[in-house]
Design an enzyme around this catalytic site. Structure first.
Site, PDB file in Angstrom:
ATOM      1  N   SER A 137       0.819  -1.215   0.000  1.00 61.57           N
ATOM      2  CA  SER A 137       0.000   0.000   0.000  1.00 61.57           C
ATOM      3  C   SER A 137       0.844   1.251   0.000  1.00 61.57           C
ATOM      4  O   SER A 137       0.339   2.348  -0.202  1.00 61.57           O
ATOM      5  CB  SER A 137      -0.834   0.075   1.276  1.00 61.57           C
ATOM      6  OG  SER A 137      -1.562  -1.061   1.485  1.00 61.57           O
ATOM      7  N   HIS A 161      -1.408  -2.562  -6.807  1.00 57.89           N
ATOM      8  CA  HIS A 161      -2.104  -2.216  -5.566  1.00 57.89           C
ATOM      9  C   HIS A 161      -3.621  -2.330  -5.742  1.00 57.89           C
ATOM     10  O   HIS A 161      -4.264  -1.430  -6.287  1.00 57.89           O
ATOM     11  CB  HIS A 161      -1.688  -0.792  -5.156  1.00 57.89           C
ATOM     12  CG  HIS A 161      -2.299  -0.309  -3.890  1.00 57.89           C
ATOM     13  ND1 HIS A 161      -2.565   1.022  -3.650  1.00 57.89           N
ATOM     14  CD2 HIS A 161      -2.701  -0.977  -2.776  1.00 57.89           C
ATOM     15  CE1 HIS A 161      -3.102   1.146  -2.451  1.00 57.89           C
ATOM     16  NE2 HIS A 161      -3.196  -0.042  -1.912  1.00 57.89           N
ATOM     17  N   GLU A 173      -4.129   0.185  -8.689  1.00 60.96           N
ATOM     18  CA  GLU A 173      -3.100   1.201  -8.924  1.00 60.96           C
ATOM     19  C   GLU A 173      -1.818   0.449  -9.293  1.00 60.96           C
ATOM     20  O   GLU A 173      -1.395  -0.453  -8.563  1.00 60.96           O
ATOM     21  CB  GLU A 173      -2.917   1.958  -7.590  1.00 60.96           C
ATOM     22  CG  GLU A 173      -2.290   3.293  -7.676  1.00 60.96           C
ATOM     23  CD  GLU A 173      -2.272   3.994  -6.301  1.00 60.96           C
ATOM     24  OE1 GLU A 173      -2.243   3.323  -5.236  1.00 60.96           O
ATOM     25  OE2 GLU A 173      -2.259   5.229  -6.289  1.00 60.96           O
ATOM     26  N   ASN A 211      -2.940   6.106  -1.073  1.00 55.96           N
ATOM     27  CA  ASN A 211      -2.725   6.257   0.365  1.00 55.96           C
ATOM     28  C   ASN A 211      -2.005   7.546   0.749  1.00 55.96           C
ATOM     29  O   ASN A 211      -2.026   7.949   1.909  1.00 55.96           O
ATOM     30  CB  ASN A 211      -2.025   5.021   0.920  1.00 55.96           C
ATOM     31  CG  ASN A 211      -3.028   3.891   1.065  1.00 55.96           C
ATOM     32  OD1 ASN A 211      -4.147   4.113   1.550  1.00 55.96           O
ATOM     33  ND2 ASN A 211      -2.671   2.709   0.618  1.00 55.96           N
TER      34      ASN A 211
END
Ligand code: NAD
Length: 306
Positions: A137, A161, A173, A211
Site C-alpha cells: 500500500s 495495488h 493502482e 494512500n
C-alpha cells in the site's frame, strides 16, 4: 524518458498476458484471498495461495464459500460455476513449494523487511523471467525490488495495488519501480484488465496516489477522536453524510486494518520526513493493544457482538 512517461501513450493488448494461466498469491489475508478469488472467478486462472498460517487458510476459504454462496442466492453464480472456481484454487505453505507458475502477487503483511525477505526467496526459487508484483500500500517498489537475487531480473518487479474489498472495488493502482520494464508494466496492466479492473499508474512515491491522500485523512480522524472533538459515531457521520463518503474514516480504518493504517503512516512519515504524517498516538496504542479493527474483532468499533 522514464518507463512511467512512455507508458502514458501506450495501448495495451490483452494478448500480452495471454500466457498467464496460473497465478500464485503469497499471503492469504483479506487482500490475498480477494485477489485470488477474482483471478479464479473473473480471469479464470488457476490460483495457488502461499500461506504458512493454517488458520488464515481456513478463514480465507470460509470467506470464499460465503461470498460465492451469497452470489448463488442472488442468481449471480450457479452451483456448477462455484465448484469450477473452487477446483481452480489450491494452497501451499511456503514460497519454496510454488510449482511452475506464470505470475506472482505478494500480499503479505505491510512490513518492508518481511516483503524483502519474501522477494529474495521468490527470486531464488522462480525462473528469472517470472513477473513478481507486490500489493504493498505504501512501501517503495524499488526498495522491495532491491532484495531480489542477482540471478533475477529486477525489471520484472512491479507494484499492483488492489483496493479492499477486491471483489467489489474496480481500481488497481499500478506502480512501476525505477527498474521495471515496459513489458512488465504492459503485462501487469493487461492482467488487471483481465480481472475486470480499471488501472491507474502512479510513480513509485510513498503511499502512491491512493494512500498519500487517504491515510492522512484517516490519521486526522483518529487525532480528532483522541482530542475529544467528537465521538467516533459523530466523526463518521459527519464525513459520511456531510461529504457523501460511503463510510466514515474510523469505520474505514477498522475495515482496512489498524496495523496496516499505522504501517502506511510510518512509511509516509519516515520517507517524506514531514511531521504532518506523524501517526496518531491513539492509532499506535490501539495496534499495540491488538485492536486491529474488523479482522481482530475490535478496533474503533466492537465487531464481536455482530
Ligand atoms: P492481513 O493481515 O489480512 O494478511 C496478511 C497475510 O500475510 C496473513 O495471512 C499472514 O499470515 C500472511 N503472511 C505473513 N508472513 C507470510 C509469509 N512469510 N509467507 C506467506 N504469507 C505470510 O493483511 P492485508 O490487509 O491482506 O494486507 C496485505 C497487503 O495488502 C499489505 O501489504 C497491505 O498494505 C496491502 N493492502 C491492504 C489493503 C487493506 O485495505 N487492508 C488494501 C490494499 C493493499
Amino acid at each position: 524518458m522514464s518507463v512511467f512517461k512512455r507508458f502514458m501513450s501506450t495501448n495495451i493488448s490483452p494478448e500480452v498476458c495471454g500466457y498467464i494461466k496460473k497465478l500464485s498469491v503469497v499471503g492469504a489475508g483479506q487482500m490475498g484471498i480477494g485477489i485470488g478469488l477474482v483471478a479464479a472467478r473473473v480471469a479464470k486462472l488457476d490460483v495457488e495461495f502461499v500461506e504458512p498460517n493454517e488458520q488464515q487458510i481456513e478463514r480465507g476459504f470460509g470467506l470464499i464459500d460465503k461470498l460465492l454462496e451469497k452470489d448463488i442466492s442472488r442468481g449471480r453464480c450457479t452451483e456448477q460455476e462455484m465448484q469450477a472456481i473452487k477446483s481452480r484454487i489450491s494452497t501451499v505453505s511456503s514460497v519454496e513449494d510454488i510449482k511452475a507458475t506464470d505470475f506472482v502477487i505478494e500480499a503479505v503483511t505491510e512490513n518492508v523487511d518481511l516483503k524483502k525477505k519474501i522477494f529474495s526467496r521468490l527470486s531464488a526459487h522462480l525462473p528469472k523471467d517470472t513477473i513478481i508484483a507486490t500489493n504493498t500500500s505504501s512501501i517503495s517498489v524499488t526498495k522491495i525490488a532491491s532484495a531480489v537475487q542477482p540471478t533475477m531480473d529486477p525489471s520484472k518487479v512491479i507494484g499492483m495495488h488492489f483496493m479492499n474489498p477486491v471483489p467489489v472495488m474496480k481500481l488497481v493502482e499500478i506502480i512501476p519501480g525505477l527498474q521495471t520494464s515496459e513489458n512488465t508494466l504492459a503485462v501487469t496492466v493487461a492482467l488487471a484488465q483481465k480481472m475486470n479492473k480499471v488501472t491507474t499508474v502512479s510513480k513509485d512515491a510513498p503511499g502512491f496516489v491512493a494512500n498519500r491522500l487517504l491515510m492522512p485523512y484517516i490519521n486526522e480522524a483518529v487525532i480528532a477522536l483522541d482530542e475529544g472533538i467528537a465521538s467516533r459515531e459523530d466523526i463518521d457521520t459527519t464525513m459520511k453524510l456531510g461529504m457523501n463518503m460511503p463510510m466514515g474514516p474510523l469505520t474505514l480504518a477498522d475495515f482496512i486494518g489498524l496495523d496496516t493504517c499505522l504501517a502506511i503512516m510510518e512509511v509516509l512519515h519516515k520517507e517524506l520526513g514531514d511531521s504532518k504524517y506523524r501517526p496518531a498516538v491513539l492509532l499506535r496504542n490501539y495496534v499495540e493493544a491488538g485492536w486491529l479493527g474488523k479482522k481482530s474483532g475490535r478496533g474503533f468499533y466492537d465487531y464481536n457482538s455482530q
